[in-house]
Design a protein around this motif. Structure first.
Motif, short mmCIF file in Angstrom:
data_model
loop_
_atom_site.label_atom_id
_atom_site.label_comp_id
_atom_site.label_asym_id
_atom_site.label_seq_id
_atom_site.Cartn_x
_atom_site.Cartn_y
_atom_site.Cartn_z
N SER A 90 0.81 -1.28 -0.07
CA SER A 90 -0.03 0.04 0.02
C SER A 90 0.81 1.16 -0.06
O SER A 90 0.53 2.37 -0.73
CB SER A 90 -0.62 -0.04 1.16
N PHE A 91 1.87 1.20 0.86
CA PHE A 91 2.89 2.37 1.02
C PHE A 91 3.56 2.42 -0.50
O PHE A 91 3.54 3.89 -1.01
CB PHE A 91 3.78 2.36 1.78
N ALA A 92 3.95 1.50 -1.14
CA ALA A 92 4.67 1.58 -2.18
C ALA A 92 3.75 2.28 -3.46
O ALA A 92 4.06 3.00 -4.40
CB ALA A 92 5.36 0.26 -2.95
N LYS A 93 2.35 1.96 -3.42
CA LYS A 93 1.51 1.98 -4.51
C LYS A 93 1.01 3.61 -4.43
O LYS A 93 0.83 4.09 -5.28
CB LYS A 93 0.37 0.98 -4.65
N THR A 94 0.61 4.09 -3.04
CA THR A 94 -0.10 5.05 -2.92
C THR A 94 0.57 6.03 -1.92
O THR A 94 0.14 7.23 -1.99
CB THR A 94 -1.53 4.80 -2.03
N GLY A 95 1.98 5.75 -1.42
CA GLY A 95 2.52 6.77 -0.69
C GLY A 95 1.84 6.67 0.87
O GLY A 95 2.55 7.59 1.47
N GLN A 96 0.98 6.06 1.23
CA GLN A 96 0.43 6.17 2.52
C GLN A 96 0.02 4.78 2.81
O GLN A 96 -0.35 4.02 2.30
CB GLN A 96 -0.81 7.09 2.64
N THR A 97 -0.14 4.71 4.19
CA THR A 97 -0.49 3.12 4.69
C THR A 97 -1.91 3.35 5.18
O THR A 97 -2.31 4.44 5.51
CB THR A 97 0.36 2.54 5.76
N SER A 98 -2.64 2.32 5.68
CA SER A 98 -3.77 2.42 6.28
C SER A 98 -3.76 2.61 7.68
O SER A 98 -4.82 3.17 8.18
CB SER A 98 -4.40 0.88 6.07
N TRP A 99 -2.59 2.80 8.11
CA TRP A 99 -2.31 3.36 9.38
C TRP A 99 -2.32 4.97 9.60
O TRP A 99 -2.52 5.54 10.47
CB TRP A 99 -0.89 2.89 10.30
N ASP A 100 -2.13 5.63 8.46
CA ASP A 100 -2.01 7.00 8.14
C ASP A 100 -3.70 7.53 8.68
O ASP A 100 -4.50 6.87 8.38
CB ASP A 100 -1.84 7.47 6.93
N ALA A 101 -3.68 8.92 9.08
CA ALA A 101 -5.03 9.62 9.53
C ALA A 101 -5.77 9.94 8.32
O ALA A 101 -5.05 10.48 7.31
CB ALA A 101 -4.88 10.64 10.35
N HIS A 102 -6.82 9.58 8.14
CA HIS A 102 -7.58 9.90 6.84
C HIS A 102 -8.73 10.91 7.17
O HIS A 102 -9.92 10.76 6.83
CB HIS A 102 -8.07 8.62 6.22
N HIS A 103 -8.35 11.96 7.97
CA HIS A 103 -9.28 13.00 8.06
C HIS A 103 -9.39 14.13 7.04
O HIS A 103 -8.51 14.55 6.66
CB HIS A 103 -8.95 13.55 9.52
#
Length: 103
Positions: A90-103
């Protein structure tokens, strides 16, 4: 149905269950029946319910541990590895992980 591999299934001899007097619950049952003039000719058929050799008699927690514990470490390791691979992808593809805040 076993195609001759290994040893065939052996049916235990019925006399191995004649030890029902060694189980307090069954001995008490026999004594209570005798007090009212009754006899249970099939009492030996209930030995397996009180014999500690069988897993369902040991208790639910002991049975649960016996089912779960052998694969516990492997299961946790596989889960951690899968989460790590998913997060790295996920980090390699989008530059963020699911642990990042999505606010």
């Amino acid at each position: 149905m076993g195609h001759g591999h290994g040893e065939p299934f052996k049916i235990p001899h019925h006399s191995i269950y004649n030890n029902y007097k060694g189980f307090p619950e069954l001995a008490n049952h026999e004594r209570r029946l005798a007090q009212v003039g009754l006899k249970d000719p099939w009492i030996r058929n209930y030995v397996y319910l009180y014999d500690k050799e069988y897993p369902h008699v040991r208790g639910q927690w002991a049975h649960f541990k016996r089912l779960i514990m052998p694969g516990w470490k492997l299961g946790v390791g596989a889960a951690v590895a899968l989460i790590a691979v998913e997060e790295l992808y996920s980090f390699a593809k989008t530059g963020q992980t699911s642990w990042d805040a999505h606010h």
